[in-house]
Scaffold this active site. Sequence first.
Site, short mmCIF file in Angstrom:
data_model
loop_
_atom_site.label_atom_id
_atom_site.label_comp_id
_atom_site.label_asym_id
_atom_site.label_seq_id
_atom_site.Cartn_x
_atom_site.Cartn_y
_atom_site.Cartn_z
CG HIS A 297 -14.28 51.27 22.72
ND1 HIS A 297 -14.09 50.30 22.81
CD2 HIS A 297 -13.79 52.19 23.43
CE1 HIS A 297 -13.70 50.23 24.32
NE2 HIS A 297 -13.57 51.44 24.54
CG ASN A 298 -17.46 50.84 17.87
OD1 ASN A 298 -18.29 50.96 18.93
ND2 ASN A 298 -16.72 50.00 17.72
CG ASP B 141 -41.03 54.90 12.38
OD1 ASP B 141 -39.80 55.10 13.66
OD2 ASP B 141 -40.63 53.71 12.63
CG HIS B 142 -45.54 55.00 13.08
ND1 HIS B 142 -44.46 54.75 12.06
CD2 HIS B 142 -45.14 54.46 13.84
CE1 HIS B 142 -44.74 53.18 12.02
NE2 HIS B 142 -45.10 53.09 13.44
CB SER C 174 -36.37 48.31 18.14
OG SER C 174 -36.29 48.04 17.78
N GLY C 175 -35.12 51.55 17.26
CA GLY C 175 -33.70 51.24 16.98
C GLY C 175 -33.65 50.47 16.27
N GLY D 153 -33.93 48.66 13.20
CA GLY D 153 -34.12 49.08 12.09
C GLY D 153 -33.46 49.66 11.09
CD GLU D 154 -35.87 52.84 13.45
OE1 GLU D 154 -36.91 52.16 13.44
OE2 GLU D 154 -35.65 51.98 14.37
#
Length: 159
Positions: A99-100, A8-9, A68-69, A71-72
Amino acid sequence: MRVYLGSDHAGFELKQQIIAHLEQSGHQPIDCGAFSYDADDDYPAFCIAAATRTVADPDSLGIVLGGSGNGEQIAANKVPGARCALAWSVETAQLAREHNNAQLIGIGGRMHTVAEALAIVDAFVTTPWSKAPRHQRRIDILAEYERTHQAPPVPGAVG
């Protein structure tokens, strides 16, 4: 490697820096939006687009960016089959892959300098999946839950 990016912005300027860095490193970045700065845009469409394309392209990775990362990452994880980890350090980016077997990471554009973010990106795209049986077992448990919506038994739980 193909790397799908959505922001986003709040992640727009950092995304442009990451795209240039990936190109210089020999990767193929694919921009899933935002395609121009709009202070009123909403992250879900861009992150879902990047995650959808990443999941559909098994040899690719993805990066979603916002303020913040958080919500994304949540938006990307709504795509069936997506495993998106919030990466806030080189180590968390490496562990996401090792690991993931995360195909995507979320990065906070307001949380890092450009140099820090590029180090996170480099760690993510260069770290291989460990293929360790214990890690695969955990991924399989999550995939089964995603498929059936039946929670796995809780070890040691009574009744």
